[in-house]
Design a protein around this motif. Structure first.
Motif: not given
Ligand code: NAP
Length: 283
Positions: A11, A13-14, A33-35, A38, A66-68, A75, A98, A125-126, A233, A241
């Motif tokens: 969870l 920005k996207m 979500n890990r945190n 959010k 939808m993670v980094s 993980e 991505t 898209g953002s 954004a 990355k």
């Protein structure tokens, strides 16, 4: 399809607006979500909480990620309470992050061994397009699974194109984000050059936005430059990355090498700012 139980992991920005759109479309959505903080807004809007990816996949038939980055995907799958620690039979995992084509091929294989299906489905898209449900989705994996998930893709995006086997979506995304990096750097350099020539930035952007080079990206990032607003954004660390991933896949062209070096050098200072904040390094 209305009865499909959805799980959402990531969870950021996207992820928040994307999961929110599935809820608005009437799907029951559980989130992890890990945190945990959010998740607050979505939980208030009716999402259900899961304490781990393992608990989430128990509640859901289709689980989105939808993670980094690759490390986050690993993980989510392989940690103690990761997806792979539970029974995956008949589940579909859709990874919209991505990440590298390689990690998608690995996770697709693990899913298959555990009776589940995997799609890589990164997006172009953002945040704005995520909120509007107008993302462009590029899909790798089995075509039949893509057809099964298509009604959900239709909520999240304006198009979802199947490209080939696992990893194909990620490969297309890296190609597109390489252009994104070149374009952002090019726009920033152009603004700095014009400004140094005594041209008002607002005037330059007005010309660009009305000419043959006008596009949504120039409009949004041009406004950000004008307002001196570099709130992310698309965080600069993510383009570092992505260029790194593209390099690993063999992208060694002169422009790409320069863009990678420039963004990487800015990453210590500007990681959490928007990628167009690169302009601050060009003055
Ligand atoms: P973000 O705001 O930085 O969010 C990242 C998410 O990944 C957070 O939910 C974070 O959890 C989670 N995460 C990171 N490391 C983790 C780990 N080790 N284990 C579990 N979860 C982890 O990123 P974003 O902008 O939403 O982007 C998400 C993905 O979409 C990235 O791959 C990015 O490249 C791609 N993308 C972004 C954009 C954009 O414009 N933002 C556009 C297209 C594609 P915490 O909250 O606990 O940190």
């Amino acid at each position: 399809m209305e009865q499909i139980q959805i799980g959402w992991i990531g969870l950021g920005k996207m992820g928040i607006p994307m999961a929110g759109n599935l809820m608005k479309a009437g799907y029951p959505v559980s989130v992890y979500n890990r945190n945990q903080a959010k998740a607050d807004t979505l939980l208030q809007e009716g999402a259900m909480w899961a304490n781990s990816p393992a608990e989430l996949i128990q509640k859901a038939t289709v689980v989105f990620l939808m993670v980094s980055d690759d490390a986050a995907v690993k993980e989510v799958f392989s940690a103690q309470n990761g997806l792979l620690s539970n029974d995956l039979t008949g589940k579909v995992v859709v990874n919209m992050s991505t990440v590298s084509p390689q990690i998608s091929r690995e996770m697709a294989e693990l899913c298959q061994q555990n009776g589940a299906s995997y799609l890589d489905a990164p997006v172009s898209g953002s945040v704005k397009q995520a909120q509007e449900g107008s993302l462009v989705i590029m899909v790798g994996g089995r075509e039949e699974t893509t057809a099964q998930v298509r009604p959900l893709f239709d909520v999240l995006g304006k198009m979802a194109l199947w490209l080939g086997p696992a990893g194909a979506g990620n490969a297309a995304k890296l190609a597109i984000n390489s252009l994104l990096a070149l374009y952002a750097l090019g726009l920033a350099e152009t603004v700095v050059f014009a400004r140094n020539q005594g041209i008002q930035v607002a005037d330059l952007l007005q010309l660009l936005n009305n000419g043959a080079l006008s596009n949504v990206f120039t409009k949004i990032k041009g406004d950000a430059i004008l307002q001196d607003n570099y709130e992310a954004a698309f965080a600069l660390k993510h383009i570092v990355k992505d260029l790194g991933l593209a390099k690993n896949e063999g992208l060694q062209s002169p422009l790409a090498q320069t863009a990678f070096a420039t963004f990487e050098a800015a990453n210590n200072q500007l990681a959490e700012e928007d990628l167009i904040a690169i302009i601050k390094k060009l003055d």
